[in-house]
Design an enzyme around this catalytic site. Structure first.
Site, mmCIF file in Angstrom:
data_model
loop_
_atom_site.group_PDB
_atom_site.id
_atom_site.type_symbol
_atom_site.label_atom_id
_atom_site.label_comp_id
_atom_site.label_asym_id
_atom_site.label_seq_id
_atom_site.Cartn_x
_atom_site.Cartn_y
_atom_site.Cartn_z
ATOM 1 N N ARG A 55 0.941 -1.204 0.029
ATOM 2 C CA ARG A 55 0.272 0.105 0.041
ATOM 3 C C ARG A 55 1.124 1.072 0.191
ATOM 4 N NH1 ARG A 55 -2.928 -3.957 1.764
ATOM 5 N NH2 ARG A 55 -0.408 -4.089 2.577
ATOM 6 N N THR A 56 1.768 1.259 0.924
ATOM 7 C CA THR A 56 2.298 2.710 0.468
ATOM 8 C C THR A 56 2.938 3.175 -0.511
ATOM 9 O OG1 THR A 56 2.477 1.523 3.484
ATOM 10 C CG2 THR A 56 3.865 3.896 2.500
ATOM 11 N N LYS A 84 25.563 -4.174 -1.961
ATOM 12 C CA LYS A 84 26.886 -3.753 -1.991
ATOM 13 C C LYS A 84 27.377 -3.258 -0.696
ATOM 14 C CE LYS A 84 26.343 -2.955 -6.939
ATOM 15 N NZ LYS A 84 26.273 -2.045 -7.383
ATOM 16 N N ARG A 105 11.479 3.906 3.452
ATOM 17 C CA ARG A 105 11.105 2.950 4.548
ATOM 18 C C ARG A 105 11.918 1.887 4.715
ATOM 19 N NH1 ARG A 105 5.413 -1.419 4.466
ATOM 20 N NH2 ARG A 105 4.972 0.722 5.332
HETATM 21 N N1 CP Z 1 0.297 -0.081 5.391
HETATM 22 C C1 CP Z 1 0.708 -0.426 5.525
HETATM 23 O O1 CP Z 1 2.297 0.327 5.971
HETATM 24 O O2 CP Z 1 1.289 -0.886 4.109
HETATM 25 P P1 CP Z 1 1.847 -1.803 3.501
HETATM 26 O O3 CP Z 1 3.295 -2.231 4.290
HETATM 27 O O4 CP Z 1 1.662 -2.572 2.418
HETATM 28 O O5 CP Z 1 3.328 -0.511 3.076
#
Ligand code: CP
Length: 307
Positions: A55-56, A84, A105
């Site tokens: 999603r994110t 690497k 992330r």
């Molecule tokens: N809600 C959420 O962060 O989903 P993902 O981990 O799929 O991005």
């Protein structure tokens, strides 16, 4: 917004007024999508995902595409030079050379803070370990606001992994700034909300209560926020297996719930919401995922100083 570069690391980096502004922009995008379709032409978003996401990452990608911009990046650290041995800092410096804004992330708490010191383009924390997930919180707030028309005066049940659940921690931080929110914390003893979070709630006079059984809290709830027991945050498989099915929401468990209770989940779900609940009019989790695209459009515009 003019002047210095803004980042979004924790939801509290945004004032209540700024969040209200983002919700208004998102509402306007939903009402008038054509007005936004070319607004980010020639702008680029880098998505640096060192940890899995559906999603994110996809909603950030869709958000920038719907604004007329372009997206570059990677969805797996193993396909980048991190494999690497390149540091997060150097990776982010590179991304800042190629893009106007970065969504990142990372499994390590604090990685986006390090990243923000290394580049002059805005950094958005798209989830750092068990720490924060501010754009999920913006997504949650937009969903609640669109469904309930307010962000105050309700009882919310947070259920599942409250110990490691970064979405829960960020959502609590955001809701603590609104009036008369009651928090029902539903978890097994091993996955209770960390003490520092409870202290924050107590410090601002918020009402909170802990439960082990979902059914004990259900009749009082205006919102039920389910979460996944996250395998990736456990140090041993045995504990995960013992706790993973602590809560499974099904039709029978919803019998005592209010007729207008919102059922939310940041997703992905594993077993914690039975698919038979998907047709219940109270199920909001797929709508919530859709709201994620609109609020990320609003956020990109805001951090680029365009709205
Ligand atoms: N809600 C959420 O962060 O989903 P993902 O981990 O799929 O991005």
């Amino acid at each position: 917004m003019a002047g210095k570069v803004r980042n979004l690391i924790n939801i509290t980096d945004l004032s209540v007024e700024e969040i209200e502004h983002l919700l208004e922009v998102a509402d306007d995008i939903i009402a008038n999508p054509e007005a936004y379709q070319d607004i980010c032409a020639h702008k680029k978003l880098a998505t640096l995902f060192f940890e899995p996401s559906t999603r994110t990452r996809l909603s950030f990608t869709a958000a920038m595409m719907e604004l007329g911009g372009n997206v570059l990046g990677f969805s797996d650290a193993n396909s980048s030079s991190a494999k690497k041995g390149e540091s997060v800092s150097d990776t982010v410096i590179m991304a800042g050379c190629y893009a106007d804004i970065i969504a990142m992330r990372h499994p390590k708490e604090g990685a986006p803070v390090v990243a923000a010191k290394k580049t002059t383009v805005p950094i958005i924390n798209a989830g750092d370990g068990g720490h924060f997930h501010p754009t999920q919180t913006l997504t949650d707030l937009l969903t609640i606001h669109r469904k309930k028309g307010r962000l105050d005066n309700f009882t919310i049940g947070l259920c599942g992994d409250l110990m490691f659940g970064r979405t829960v921690h960020s959502l609590i931080e955001a809701l603590l700034r609104h009036e008369n929110i009651r928090f029902m914390l539903i978890s097994p003893p091993e996955l209770r909300l960390p003490e520092y979070m409870k202290e924050k709630m107590t410090a601002v006079g918020a009402e909170w209560k802990e439960f082990e059984k979902l059914e004990d809290a259900m009749p009082e709830l205006d919102i039920l926020y389910m979460t996944r027991v996250q395998k990736e945050r456990f140090f041993n498989e045995e504990d995960y297996v013992r706790l993973k099915n602590s809560y499974v929401l099904d039709r029978a468990k919803l019998v005592p719930a209010k007729a207008d209770m919102m059922i939310m989940h940041p997703l992905p779900r594993v077993n914690e919401i039975s698919v038979e609940v998907d047709d219940d009019p109270r199920a909001c989790y797929f709508y919530q995922a859709l709201c994620g695209k609109y609020i990320r459009m609003a956020l990109i515009l805001y951090l680029l100083g365009m709205k």
